[in-house]
Write an enzyme that holds these catalytic residues in place. Structure first.
Site, PDB file in Angstrom:
ATOM      1  CB  CYS A 111       0.291   8.190  34.039  1.00 19.81           C
ATOM      2  SG  CYS A 111       1.608   7.415  33.112  1.00 19.81           S
ATOM      3  CG  HIS A 249      -3.388   5.366  33.492  1.00 18.70           C
ATOM      4  ND1 HIS A 249      -3.079   6.147  32.402  1.00 18.70           N
ATOM      5  CD2 HIS A 249      -2.224   4.748  33.863  1.00 18.70           C
ATOM      6  CE1 HIS A 249      -1.796   6.030  32.126  1.00 18.70           C
ATOM      7  NE2 HIS A 249      -1.257   5.183  32.990  1.00 18.70           N
ATOM      8  CG  ASN A 279       0.673   4.446  29.689  1.00 19.65           C
ATOM      9  OD1 ASN A 279       0.105   5.528  29.718  1.00 19.65           O
ATOM     10  ND2 ASN A 279       1.350   3.958  30.711  1.00 19.65           N
TER      11      ASN A 279
HETATM   12  O1  UT7 Z   1       1.460   4.366  33.600  1.00 20.17           O
HETATM   13  C1  UT7 Z   1       2.405   3.652  34.334  1.00 20.17           C
HETATM   14  C2  UT7 Z   1       3.247   2.885  33.391  1.00 20.17           C
HETATM   15  N1  UT7 Z   1       3.713   1.620  33.828  1.00 20.17           N
HETATM   16  C3  UT7 Z   1       3.083   0.459  33.640  1.00 20.17           C
HETATM   17  O2  UT7 Z   1       1.964   0.377  33.279  1.00 20.17           O
HETATM   18  C4  UT7 Z   1       3.878  -0.783  33.923  1.00 20.17           C
HETATM   19  C5  UT7 Z   1       3.116  -1.887  34.510  1.00 20.17           C
HETATM   20  N2  UT7 Z   1       3.781  -3.146  34.202  1.00 20.17           N
HETATM   21  C6  UT7 Z   1       3.459  -3.870  33.142  1.00 20.17           C
HETATM   22  O3  UT7 Z   1       2.567  -3.510  32.391  1.00 20.17           O
HETATM   23  C7  UT7 Z   1       4.174  -5.184  32.935  1.00 20.17           C
HETATM   24  O4  UT7 Z   1       4.987  -5.467  34.049  1.00 20.17           O
HETATM   25  C8  UT7 Z   1       5.041  -5.188  31.640  1.00 20.17           C
HETATM   26  C9  UT7 Z   1       4.117  -5.228  30.428  1.00 20.17           C
HETATM   27  C10 UT7 Z   1       5.923  -3.961  31.592  1.00 20.17           C
HETATM   28  C11 UT7 Z   1       5.918  -6.436  31.586  1.00 20.17           C
HETATM   29  O5  UT7 Z   1       5.127  -7.607  31.664  1.00 20.17           O
HETATM   30  P1  UT7 Z   1       5.635  -8.823  32.577  1.00 20.17           P
HETATM   31  O6  UT7 Z   1       4.668  -9.912  32.401  1.00 20.17           O
HETATM   32  O7  UT7 Z   1       5.809  -8.261  33.957  1.00 20.17           O
HETATM   33  O8  UT7 Z   1       6.999  -9.217  31.880  1.00 20.17           O
HETATM   34  P2  UT7 Z   1       8.464  -9.254  32.506  1.00 20.17           P
HETATM   35  O9  UT7 Z   1       8.954  -7.903  32.811  1.00 20.17           O
HETATM   36  O10 UT7 Z   1       8.445 -10.256  33.622  1.00 20.17           O
HETATM   37  O11 UT7 Z   1       9.320  -9.851  31.306  1.00 20.17           O
HETATM   38  C12 UT7 Z   1       9.192 -11.205  30.897  1.00 20.17           C
HETATM   39  C13 UT7 Z   1      10.183 -11.493  29.787  1.00 20.17           C
HETATM   40  C14 UT7 Z   1      11.631 -11.085  30.076  1.00 20.17           C
HETATM   41  O12 UT7 Z   1      12.459 -12.083  29.511  1.00 20.17           O
HETATM   42  P3  UT7 Z   1      13.155 -13.189  30.456  1.00 20.17           P
HETATM   43  O13 UT7 Z   1      13.997 -12.402  31.414  1.00 20.17           O
HETATM   44  O14 UT7 Z   1      12.007 -13.903  31.122  1.00 20.17           O
HETATM   45  O15 UT7 Z   1      13.910 -14.022  29.478  1.00 20.17           O
HETATM   46  C15 UT7 Z   1      11.794  -9.810  29.277  1.00 20.17           C
HETATM   47  O16 UT7 Z   1      13.125  -9.614  28.861  1.00 20.17           O
HETATM   48  O17 UT7 Z   1       9.795 -10.783  28.602  1.00 20.17           O
HETATM   49  C16 UT7 Z   1      10.937 -10.066  28.074  1.00 20.17           C
HETATM   50  N3  UT7 Z   1      10.473  -8.870  27.419  1.00 20.17           N
HETATM   51  C17 UT7 Z   1      10.058  -8.841  26.147  1.00 20.17           C
HETATM   52  N4  UT7 Z   1       9.989  -9.791  25.198  1.00 20.17           N
HETATM   53  C18 UT7 Z   1       9.511  -9.441  24.002  1.00 20.17           C
HETATM   54  C19 UT7 Z   1      10.342  -7.638  27.959  1.00 20.17           C
HETATM   55  N5  UT7 Z   1       9.846  -6.793  27.022  1.00 20.17           N
HETATM   56  C20 UT7 Z   1       9.657  -7.521  25.898  1.00 20.17           C
HETATM   57  C21 UT7 Z   1       9.181  -7.204  24.612  1.00 20.17           C
HETATM   58  N6  UT7 Z   1       9.104  -8.191  23.690  1.00 20.17           N
HETATM   59  N7  UT7 Z   1       8.751  -5.976  24.272  1.00 20.17           N
END
Ligand code: UT7
Length: 360
Positions: A111, A249, A279
């Protein structure tokens, strides 16, 4: 002392729109989840080659600078989703736009590829080694996506942007940059099965897969970008109040909000378009910069703060002093080949491949 003024800018976003509701037709997700966790509403899916986007963005940036491609002496192309490793993709773009006097280098820092390129190009101009440099950043990430992974697939999109740098004597362009890479975080964002490492030489290359530690990256991204921003402000003797606009970004709206809070910069000074494109990795900053200019949000002499992070984990920030011109000198008629499919139709073979594999 020579400086490297930004004299041209351009973007290329492919026309096929993939909405959050489209994603919910084939994976267990929802517009509500994606929008509330990331701010993303839709993203674009490329129907042609990555280099086609890079070529269009490059031609638009050259037109904005009113330069002929033959005047460019270096092309730096930031991306991790290149058309080709051999020859490199910068040379494909160089050939296509007719930049016969330019060297051509691919940069893969994920990125951060555009900001890394801007830093390298600026400093090659400042040493006198080059005079006119084209810096391109973009991604065709839909091609490498695992469409069975809802935690990764909803975050990314395809797009490309470019700027032209020209040597000048007055302080203009990238005045300071700080780039870096964290230790021991190489696995936090990883395409696990592409590359020449012996562990990766399997048939799995047909199914790119990801390791993605979202929460870890989230925390580290804010910390690293804030550190890099403080560093460039210190280098230039400026304060956050001197920044007229921040073009960061675009990975997640929540990251941008947290970064703004940490830096003490008001929300209205942050350029945000993550809701439209997701992104786009190395494409986010040049596309957002071009849109900031199109929306007349950058004024002559403005201080523009850029910040970025990505796989590696690489990170960086840059402080640009804008020149006196905020409008293009001319407009290119370059366009992508026509697209006759919806985003879901373009993705159908990929989605089918992953779902067939899951059933094996
Ligand atoms: O350029 C570099 C690229 N990287 C990034 O920008 C990543 C930075 N990180 C993030 O933006 C966030 O951490 C995410 C958007 C990836 C995730 O958000 P979060 O608030 O940290 O969610 P999480 O990973 O804690 O997931 C929460 C829940 C999980 O379910 P359980 O285990 O709580 O039952 C996931 O399985 O949300 C679930 N989940 C989804 N649900 C619906 C994960 N992806 C999805 C989805 N739709 N697409």
């Amino acid at each position: 002392m020579k400086y490297a003024k930004i004299t041209g800018w351009g973007k290329c976003v492919p026309p096929a729109v993939l909405t959050n509701d489209d994603l919910a037709t084939f994976m267990d997700t929802s517009d509500e989840w994606i929008a509330s966790r990331t701010g993303i509403r839709e993203r674009r899916v490329c129907h042609c080659n990555f280099s086609d986007m890079a070529i269009v963005a490059a031609k638009r940036a050259l037109a904005a600078a009113n330069l002929d491609a033959s005047e460019i002496d270096l092309i730096l192309l930031g991306s991790l989703t290149m058309d080709s490793l051999c020859p490199n993709t910068a040379s494909i773009v160089q050939n296509a736009i007719g930049a016969r006097n330019a060297a051509a280098i691919d940069i893969n820092s994920a990125c951060t590829g555009f900001l890394y390129g801007l830093h390298i190009g600026t400093n090659l101009i400042r040493t006198g080694a080059h005079q006119k440099v084209l810096v391109i950043g973009g991604e065709f990430i839909s091609h490498y996506m695992n469409w069975a992974r809802r935690d990764v697939a909803v975050l990314f999109g395809d797009a490309c942007g470019a700027v032209v740098l020209e040597a000048c004597n007055e302080p203009s362009g990238l005045l300071a940059a700080k780039i870096g890479c964290e230790l021991d975080t190489g696995e936090a964002i990883q395409i696990t099965n592409l590359g020449s490492a012996y562990s990766r030489l399997t048939d799995d290359f047909l199914y790119p897969d990801w390791n993605f530690e979202g929460q870890e990256v989230f925390k580290r991204a804010i910390k690293a970008m804030a550190f890099a921003c403080d560093d460039v402000l210190q280098q230039t003797g400026l304060t956050i109040e001197d920044v007229n606009i921040m073009v960061p970004h675009q990975a997640n709206r929540r990251i941008l909000d947290a970064l703004a809070k940490r830096l003490g910069i008001p929300e209205e000074k942050i350029m945000v378009n993550v809701h439209k494109y997701g992104n786009t990795s190395a494409g986010t900053i040049p596309v957002a910069l071009t849109e900031a200019l199109e929306e007349h949000r950058i004024k002559p002499g403005d201080h523009v703060l850029m910040a970025t992070f990505g796989a590696g984990l690489t990170w960086g920030a840059g402080l640009v002093k804008w020149g006196e011109r905020v409008t293009p000198l001319s407009i290119s008629d370059a366009e992508l080949p026509p697209c006759h499919q919806t985003a879901l139709e373009i993705l159908a073979p990929h989605i089918e491949r992953y779902s067939a594999r899951a059933k094996e």
